[in-house]
Design a protein around this motif. Structure first.
Motif, PDB file in Angstrom:
ATOM      1  N   ALA A 215       0.831  -1.209   0.000  1.00 50.79           N
ATOM      2  CA  ALA A 215       0.000   0.000   0.000  1.00 50.79           C
ATOM      3  C   ALA A 215       0.865   1.257   0.000  1.00 50.79           C
ATOM      4  CB  ALA A 215      -0.922  -0.003   1.217  1.00 50.79           C
ATOM      5  N   MET A 216       2.035   1.186   0.654  1.00 46.69           N
ATOM      6  CA  MET A 216       2.912   2.349   0.764  1.00 46.69           C
ATOM      7  C   MET A 216       3.782   2.553  -0.483  1.00 46.69           C
ATOM      8  SD  MET A 216       2.424   3.968   3.595  1.00 46.69           S
ATOM      9  CE  MET A 216       3.905   4.958   3.852  1.00 46.69           C
ATOM     10  N   HIS A 217       3.848   1.553  -1.354  1.00 51.81           N
ATOM     11  CA  HIS A 217       4.723   1.644  -2.522  1.00 51.81           C
ATOM     12  C   HIS A 217       4.297   2.797  -3.434  1.00 51.81           C
ATOM     13  CE1 HIS A 217       6.923   0.607  -6.148  1.00 51.81           C
ATOM     14  NE2 HIS A 217       7.677  -0.171  -5.399  1.00 51.81           N
ATOM     15  N   PRO A 218       5.275   3.586  -3.925  1.00 49.83           N
ATOM     16  CA  PRO A 218       4.919   4.756  -4.740  1.00 49.83           C
ATOM     17  C   PRO A 218       4.101   4.432  -6.000  1.00 49.83           C
ATOM     18  CG  PRO A 218       7.319   4.401  -4.689  1.00 49.83           C
ATOM     19  CD  PRO A 218       6.717   3.531  -3.642  1.00 49.83           C
ATOM     20  N   LEU A 219       4.216   3.194  -6.529  1.00 47.36           N
ATOM     21  CA  LEU A 219       3.435   2.845  -7.730  1.00 47.36           C
ATOM     22  C   LEU A 219       1.947   2.674  -7.411  1.00 47.36           C
ATOM     23  CD1 LEU A 219       5.646   0.212  -9.622  1.00 47.36           C
ATOM     24  CD2 LEU A 219       5.029   2.501 -10.428  1.00 47.36           C
TER      25      LEU A 219
END
Lengths: 331, 214
Positions: A215-219
């Motif tokens: 969920a935190m991944h920039p993509l």
């Protein structure tokens, strides 16, 4: 010689040529009428043949930042050098069971869906739970264009220019607690507005989930538009998730609730058929769906098939999230 | 019914059976098959195969229940249309989905259970199509010919399972086909049973009309 009043005189008999002509004429008429009737039935069953449903014109989103400006480097994955799928295809070929299980019927079934007064509740293991009005939610970060591959679990794909911002920016606002390990999402439940929910083809409301690091991944983005315009209803208006390295069904649409949890949430498709759809649902050409191959995909608008890429081509960006995990088990 | 009328009805079936194909071709040439034309072609030809298989299986029940003996003359054309659309279905899979690759076609056939059912259905229709001529009926003899053509049941069941197996969640349409098929099979079972117990079910027989002359 008997006189027979009913006797038909030879000259009164319709000549065979006229009789047969008339018969042939009637038959030709029946033939044509039946062919037309068959054609009408065919068209009723296949409305896609006549047109591709209503065309949509949603509001333009102002101030969209192009990928070149937002990408920190070439490795961001924020854009892809492949032809974008035409707007008409993106808006008339949709899996959105809340409206119809027929991908080509969704646009028509969703045409009158209204999103006025929309709110999104962000709750659970956070410091600052909040019910966001849509406008406030969209103001959290400036809109960016993200051109992503979209790979459906059904083995077709598109390239879609989304408008949105990284989901992490919303999480930062609500401040997750350290105990939060997962994020659960929920679609609107309203059979009056979403006619597909009147049948129990799936267990409504639609639910999805991500691990915290995913969920935190920039993509991972919260998307509110395509092609610089607000999302049309059939594409998940007013707000949806996009996780480009996962199968499309993970990208939950028309979100009303986001909840942070300590344990892995129940997700709709994996609950429906646990052997066919996993919680992770990462695009993986080496792990087939039990019934069909995931090695190749059909890019909408292209003839033939192209090979499916590991993590949908985002391995460089997200591969490390799954280091050491058995992806055959955690499909 | 006069021979001339039967010929006309056959012509009706022939022309109407081609209507979906004509519309498919028309839409294809005008790029109006939607976002995924290849899937649409594969799905629609498959659907036509199933519809004609159902029609083929419906001939005998309709003939016996309604006393419409002439419908028997349409069975061959229904069957051949099922085979025809089945071939188109396979060819569109082979050409559009598999891009004319024999190896990947064979690989998919082996790897996918739902294709096992589909390919079985198609293959059993081959001998049926080959032996569909009057000369072949004579050569085989009615009894043997009828036994062979029970393979149509295999094709119909295989086709419906093939369809059902690849649907993701909304199985309503495959179930409609399954329901039609059950009715048609149910009739056959009942009919066989009835013939074996004529005394018990004389009253049922008395209600159905005796075979009429054409």
């Amino acid at each position: 010689m008997l006189k027979d009043e009913n006797k038909i005189l030879a000259r009164e008999v319709t000549p065979p040529s006229v009789y047969f002509n008339r018969r042939n004429f009637i038959r030709a008429g029946i033939l044509a009428a039946s062919a037309v009737a068959t054609g009408v039935v065919y068209r009723k069953l296949n409305p896609v043949g006549t047109n591709s449903g209503p065309s949509v014109q949603t509001a333009k989103i102002e101030g969209v930042q192009k990928p070149a400006a937002t990408a920190t480097n070439d490795n961001s994955g924020f854009t892809v050098n492949e032809p974008e799928t035409p707007f008409e295809d993106i808006t008339h070929y949709n899996n959105f069971y809340e409206f119809s299980t027929d991908k080509e019927e969704v646009a028509t079934a969703a045409a009158n869906f209204k999103t006025t007064g929309w709110t999104v509740s962000v709750e659970g293991l956070v410091n600052k739970p909040k019910v966001f009005a849509l406008d406030d939610l969209l103001k959290i970060a400036p809109p960016e264009e993200r051109i992503y591959r979209m790979r459906c679990v059904e083995a077709w794909s598109m390239v879609i220019p989304w408008v949105g911002f990284s989901f992490s920016k919303l999480l930062n606002v609500v401040e997750p607690l350290s105990s939060a390990k997962y994020v659960a999402f929920q679609t609107l439940l309203d059979p009056a507005r979403m006619p597909g929910q009147r049948s129990n083809v799936l267990d409504w409301p639609y639910a999805e989930g991500l691990r915290m690091d995913e969920a935190m991944h920039p993509l991972t983005i919260l998307a509110s538009g395509i092609y610089g315009r607000a999302l049309p209803p059939q594409d998940g208006a007013p707000i949806r998730m996009i996780i480009p390295w996962k199968y499309g069904f993970k990208g939950i649409k028309s979100i009303v609730k986001i909840k942070l949890l300590e344990t892995q949430p129940r997700t709709t498709w994996s609950a429906y058929a646990p052997k066919e759809y996993g919680f992770y649902a990462n695009v993986n050409p080496h792990v087939d769906h039990p019934r069909w191959s995931q090695a190749t995909e059909q890019r909408i608008g292209e003839p033939g098939r192209r090979p499916t890429l590991m993590f949908n081509g985002y391995e460089a960006q997200v591969g490390h999230l799954y280091a050491g995990m058995d992806l055959r088990k955690n499909f | 019914m006069k021979e001339d009328d039967i010929r006309f009805i056959k012509l009706l079936v022939l022309v109407n059976g081609l209507v979906p194909l004509a519309l498919l071709a028309w839409d294809q040439s005008h790029h109006r098959l939607g976002a995924n034309p290849q899937n649409f072609l594969i799905l629609t030809t498959g659907m036509m195969t199933l519809i004609f298989l159902m029609l083929t299986m419906a001939v005998t029940p309709v003939r016996k229940v309604f006393g419409l003996n002439w419908v028997i003359h349409l069975r061959r054309m229904f069957g051949l249309y099922a085979f025809f659309y089945g071939c188109l279905h396979f060819l569109s899979f082979y050409s559009l989905d598999r891009a004319f690759s024999l190896s990947s076609t064979l690989h998919e056939i082996v790897a996918r259970k739902y294709i096992w059912f589909g390919i079985t259905a198609l293959l059993v229709m081959v001998p049926l199509a080959v032996t569909s001529t009057n000369a072949m009926i004579k050569r085989l003899g009615g009894k043997r010919w009828r036994a062979l053509h029970r393979l149509a049941y295999v094709a119909a069941v295989g086709g419906v399972i093939h369809y059902h197996m690849q649907v993701k969640a909304d199985v309503r349409l495959p179930l409609v086909f399954a329901a039609v098929l059950s009715v048609l099979f149910g009739y056959r079972l009942l009919d066989t049973w009835r013939q074996r117990k004529p005394a018990l079910l004389a009253w049922t027989l008395s209600r159905s009309e005796p075979p009429r002359k054409d």
